[in-house]
Write a protein that holds these residues in place. Structure first.
Motif, short mmCIF file in Angstrom:
data_model
loop_
_atom_site.label_atom_id
_atom_site.label_comp_id
_atom_site.label_asym_id
_atom_site.label_seq_id
_atom_site.Cartn_x
_atom_site.Cartn_y
_atom_site.Cartn_z
N GLN A 12 8.30 -1.54 -32.23
CA GLN A 12 9.32 -1.02 -33.17
C GLN A 12 9.15 -1.68 -34.54
O GLN A 12 9.16 -1.01 -35.58
CB GLN A 12 10.73 -1.29 -32.63
CG GLN A 12 11.10 -0.36 -31.48
CD GLN A 12 12.30 -0.84 -30.68
OE1 GLN A 12 12.67 -2.01 -30.72
NE2 GLN A 12 12.91 0.07 -29.93
N ASN A 21 9.84 5.65 -38.46
CA ASN A 21 10.99 5.55 -37.58
C ASN A 21 10.64 4.73 -36.32
O ASN A 21 9.72 5.09 -35.58
CB ASN A 21 11.39 6.98 -37.18
CG ASN A 21 12.66 7.00 -36.36
OD1 ASN A 21 13.11 5.95 -35.89
ND2 ASN A 21 13.22 8.18 -36.19
N ALA A 23 11.94 4.63 -33.59
CA ALA A 23 12.11 5.39 -32.35
C ALA A 23 10.76 5.88 -31.80
O ALA A 23 10.62 6.19 -30.62
CB ALA A 23 13.04 6.58 -32.58
N LYS A 26 9.18 4.05 -28.72
CA LYS A 26 9.55 4.44 -27.36
C LYS A 26 8.66 5.58 -26.85
O LYS A 26 8.27 5.62 -25.68
CB LYS A 26 11.01 4.86 -27.32
CG LYS A 26 11.70 4.43 -26.04
CD LYS A 26 13.17 4.68 -26.09
CE LYS A 26 13.89 3.55 -25.35
NZ LYS A 26 15.31 3.59 -25.52
#
Ligand code: SAH
Length: 355
Positions: A12, A21, A23, A26
């Protein structure tokens, strides 16, 4: 960096560092650990520039399996690392599932008198990806389901704290291998400051302390680390781990005539009184370079009875792999000289993970 050594948090931060980002981390983690991709270009959900950058910054190299020995209850693997050293990993077949015992260092500096793994001093720490790689090879390539992980192979995990914690974070991450936290157990010879640090972690994994003696006099002879962190300090640190009703395990090897007397049992019960713990009695596995003898079965059972009578939770560990030299304390480091021209062959993890 090797992707198998990168925690979700680090990934991250990596995305944040170039204004992407976080995200997306993940997505990558899921693809790597759930879909076992071996190239970032297999990720459909990310743009080509992002994939190019990932491809530039991360590699997928795995470990190379160079030997495997199998008995009814145990499989022992020898994995080669990039620099020619190799470490051993053991799979133990329990009725409740398979446990994997991973190594954390090449060699070990603890120099415990009864342990073969420390006969070769620490050469280096394993990188997080080299610890994860042991598990991935077994789970993903060999498709052996794994329910538990113990950090009880070669090395002292708390002498390689950061990489060990990264390994635990990767394998327990919901987006990663998603192993249950309580199914991961670290074993330490007793590095007190690190026990304290570990006890402060938000999510607590299992902890076993290799105690092996109830007095400093005996423990100093068996485990040099005791001279730096004597029993009183060790027990205080162990108690910190148990705050919040967490149980700690104390491992106790039975060495004939050294630490297996009635007196030792009573003393052990005394020092562990009131601590939320299990005592795990371990039959000693003979090693080539030590002169100890295992305690007789009767002695072990009398010792066990005293601890029980004194109110401790006590178990005798089933022996694993002594027929393969794969039992506790029998694992060793090997060095396989590689020809200069031989390239390390990356292993591609393929296939679905089976739990
Ligand atoms: N360095 C860590 C983890 C590696 S050893 C530690 O000391 O805990 C894993 C366990 O095997 C430890 O409890 C260790 O004391 C024990 N052990 C070492 N040699 C052994 C032997 N010959 N027989 C039985 N247990 C042994």
């Amino acid at each position: 960096m090797n992707i198998y050594g990168c925690t979700l948090k680090k990934l991250q931060d990596y995305f944040i560092s170039f204004n992407e980002n976080p995200a997306k981390a993940k997505i990558v983690f899921n693809e790597v650990y759930k879909n076992n991709i071996s190239s970032f270009y297999d990720i459909k959900k990310l743009s080509l520039p992002v994939l190019n950058k990932l491809n530039e910054d991360f590699s997928f190299e795995g470990l190379k399996l160079i030997d495997k020995k199998e008995s009814e209850s145990t499989v022992k693997f020898l994995f080669q690392l990039l620099d020619g050293y190799s470490v051993e990993t053991v799979v133990m077949k329990h009725d409740y599932g398979n446990g994997v015992c991973v190594s954390t260092q090449v060699g070990c500096n603890m120099d415990c008198a009864f342990c073969e793994s420390g006969k070769l001093k620490k050469i280096r720490n394993l990188e997080a990806y080299e610890i994860t790689g042991q598990l991935l090879y077994i789970k993903t390539i060999l498709k052996i389901p794994v329910s538990h992980v113990v950090l009880m192979g070669i090395g002292e995990p708390f002498d390689n704290y950061e990489n060990t914690m990264d390994f635990i974070d990767i394998i327990t991450d919901q987006a990663g291998l998603a192993l249950p936290h309580r199914h991961i157990t670290i074993s330490t010879s007793g590095i007190v400051p690190k026990i304290r640090e570990y006890a402060k972690r938000k999510i607590l994994n299992g902890l076993a302390i290799s105690l092996h003696a109830p007095t400093d006099e005996i423990r100093n002879e068996l485990m040099p680390i005791n001279r730096a962190y004597p029993i009183k300090e060790l027990i205080e640190a162990a108690k910190e781990y148990t705050y919040g009703n967490k149980k700690i395990t104390f491992a106790y090897i039975m060495l004939k005539g050294i630490n297996d007397s009635d007196e030792c049992a009573y003393k052990l019960a005394e020092i562990l009184k009131g601590i939320n713990c299990y005592v795990n009695i371990i039959p000693y596995n003979k090693t080539p370079s030590a002169n100890f003898e295992p305690s007789d079965k009767e002695r072990i059972s009398e010792f066990f009875d005293i601890l029980k009578k004194e109110g401790l939770n006590v178990t005798v560990r089933r022996e694993f792999g002594s027929d393969l030299n794969a039992a506790c304390g029998q694992l060793a480091v090997k060095y396989i000289k590689k020809k200069k021209t031989t390239e390390f062959t990356p292993v591609i993890y393929t296939g679905k993970l089976g739990m």
